[in-house]
Scaffold this active site. Structure first.
Site: not given
Ligand code: AMP
Ligand code: ZN
Length: 114
Positions: A32-33, A92, A98-99, A105
């Site tokens: 996760d970024i 999520n 919270g998605q 994922h």
């Molecule tokens: P959600 O809120 O469950 O949809 O989580 C989306 C997740 O994706 C968040 O924790 C972000 O930090 C992560 N995310 C978004 N863009 C990227 C990316 N380019 N590389 C890695 N993680 C990412």
């Protein structure tokens, strides 16, 4: 199969860089970024599914494989073994769930809690 506007589909295709944790023919995992734990990676099916809601019975084995793989990958990433260590899985689903990214994922979080 693939959504041209989806950020995670682009990561899977290598069009957006990521720190890869794991890949096979059906599953991709990457850090996760914005990690919210010492270990925090995401596991995604390679097929574009917007959320858990769209998953079909035919995908039950794929979802099961993701769940079985999660603690293995967590341990490879530095998660201490069960029961003292362990990991947290989070999916999520939907806006109020919270998605933010509409490609199914599984968040896998591990490491000492603050
Ligand atoms: P959600 O809120 O469950 O949809 O989580 C989306 C997740 O994706 C968040 O924790 C972000 O930090 C992560 N995310 C978004 N863009 C990227 C990316 N380019 N590389 C890695 N993680 C990412
Ligand atoms: Zn996608």
């Amino acid at each position: 199969m693939h959504d041209a506007d989806c950020i995670f589909c682009k990561i899977i295709a290598g069009q957006i860089p990521s720190r890869k944790v794991y890949e096979d023919e059906e599953i991709f995992a990457f850090h996760d970024i914005h990690p919210s734990a010492p270990v925090h990676f995401l596991m995604v099916p390679k097929v574009h599914l917007p959320s858990l809601v769209q998953a079909q019975p035919a995908q039950a084995a794929l979802l099961g494989r993701m769940l079985l793989l999660a603690p293995q990958l967590a341990q490879e990433q530095g998660c201490a073994p069960y029961p003292e260590g362990g990991c947290r899985l989070m999916i999520n689903t939907g806006t109020q769930g919270g998605q933010e990214v509409d490609h199914l994922h599984v968040h896998v979080l591990a490491g000492p809690r603050p």
